[in-house]
Design a protein around this motif. Structure first.
Motif, short mmCIF file in Angstrom:
data_model
loop_
_atom_site.label_atom_id
_atom_site.label_comp_id
_atom_site.label_asym_id
_atom_site.label_seq_id
_atom_site.Cartn_x
_atom_site.Cartn_y
_atom_site.Cartn_z
N ASP A 90 -6.89 -4.64 6.10
CA ASP A 90 -5.92 -3.71 6.68
C ASP A 90 -5.48 -4.35 8.00
N ILE A 97 -5.39 -1.53 -3.82
CA ILE A 97 -4.46 -0.94 -2.86
C ILE A 97 -4.18 0.53 -3.12
N GLU A 107 -2.90 -4.52 2.75
CA GLU A 107 -2.02 -3.35 2.72
C GLU A 107 -0.55 -3.75 2.69
N ARG A 161 -7.81 4.53 0.75
CA ARG A 161 -7.73 3.25 0.05
C ARG A 161 -8.89 2.36 0.49
N GLY A 197 0.80 -1.22 0.00
CA GLY A 197 0.00 0.00 0.00
C GLY A 197 0.83 1.27 0.00
N GLY A 206 -0.09 -7.15 -0.44
CA GLY A 206 -0.68 -6.92 -1.75
C GLY A 206 -1.68 -8.01 -2.08
#
Length: 271
Positions: A89, A244, A71, A211, A40, A74
């Motif tokens: 997250d 992302i 994050e 995001r 991220g 990926g």
């Protein structure tokens, strides 16, 4: 059939595992060294990786084909991957965590497709208290298993906000902030949105693009609790593609009446 295998019991068990593993962790300010940058774009710290590893291991144990979008790591196919996705997250509020501020969480959204509107289930677990916020499309939003609703009236009580760059972001929302009795900035978008769904706040706003793994779980929570979420112009975010990259700023309100008043203030005050 795959969605039937992903249920509230799974989410609560994952929340319990995360809390039991991370809940007693207390970090001294700036003593945690980063491991490099995650997918991220932000720095990854050991607590981020620990949480991500727990989530991925748990998803693997369910034997459900699912693609993780996280994050830190990926994209990663679990049990072969598939259309079903877990948008994660691992630590939302990493800056709080590494500076010793006890306010951070893990957020996960289960997505049956590629858009925010395809979010089917969500989990936000407060890693310091173990409190679990969960939601399922069409079934409601819950706090530790008890159904929750957003603030019912249209008064401006408490507004929660985030400011990625305060010098730039706060002036954009100052006219709105000034109308509230109290303001809060917690440093975790997922926690902000969870407590808006809980009825603690009238509005949550972040004027910088966020995001999708930051807000997808909170999006479903607020929707299922009776709230309204758009961008700062009032446009729907349901067609935003998950991933992302930073996508949209967020305005989330407890109800339509509050939302309309907020949009009017924001869009009158913008140059």
């Amino acid at each position: 059939m795959l969605l039937l295998n992903m249920n509230f019991e799974n989410l609560h068990k994952l929340g319990q595992v995360l809390f039991s593993s991370i809940g007693k962790t207390r970090l001294m300010p700036f003593q945690s060294k980063d491991l490099g940058k995650g997918a991220g774009g932000d720095k990854t710290f050991p607590i981020d990786k620990q949480s991500e590893d727990i989530v991925i291991d748990y998803l693997q144990s369910l034997e459900i084909p699912i693609t993780v979008i996280s994050e830190e790591i990926g994209y990663k196919d679990i049990n072969g991957g598939g259309n079903l996705k877990a948008l994660i997250d691992p630590i939302d509020g990493s800056k709080n965590a590494i500076t010793g501020i006890p306010l951070y969480c893990t957020s996960m959204a289960i997505v049956d497709g590629d858009k925010i509107g395809d979010v089917y289930m969500s989990l936000i677990v407060n890693l310091l208290t173990g409190d679990c916020f969960t939601a399922k499309k069409g079934k409601g939003a819950f706090f530790n298993g008890i159904q929750i609703k957003t603030q019912p009236d249209e008064n401006f009580y408490l507004i929660i906000y985030e400011a990625q760059l305060p010098k730039r972001d706060i002036p954009k929302i100052m006219d709105l902030l000034s109308l509230f009795r109290r303001t809060r900035c917690f440093g975790s978008i997922a926690i902000d949105m969870a407590y808006t769904a809980y009825g603690s706040a009238s509005i949550f706003i972040t004027p910088s693009p966020s995001r999708t793994f930051d807000f997808a779980g909170g999006w479903l929570l607020i929707k299922e609790a009776g709230g309204v979420i758009t961008d700062l112009k009032g446009n729907s975010i349901e067609d935003v593609t998950i991933g992302i990259d930073r996508s949209v700023p967020i305005l989330a309100s407890a109800n339509q009446g509050i939302h309309e008043k907020a949009l009017k203030i924001l869009n009158v005050s913008q140059p």
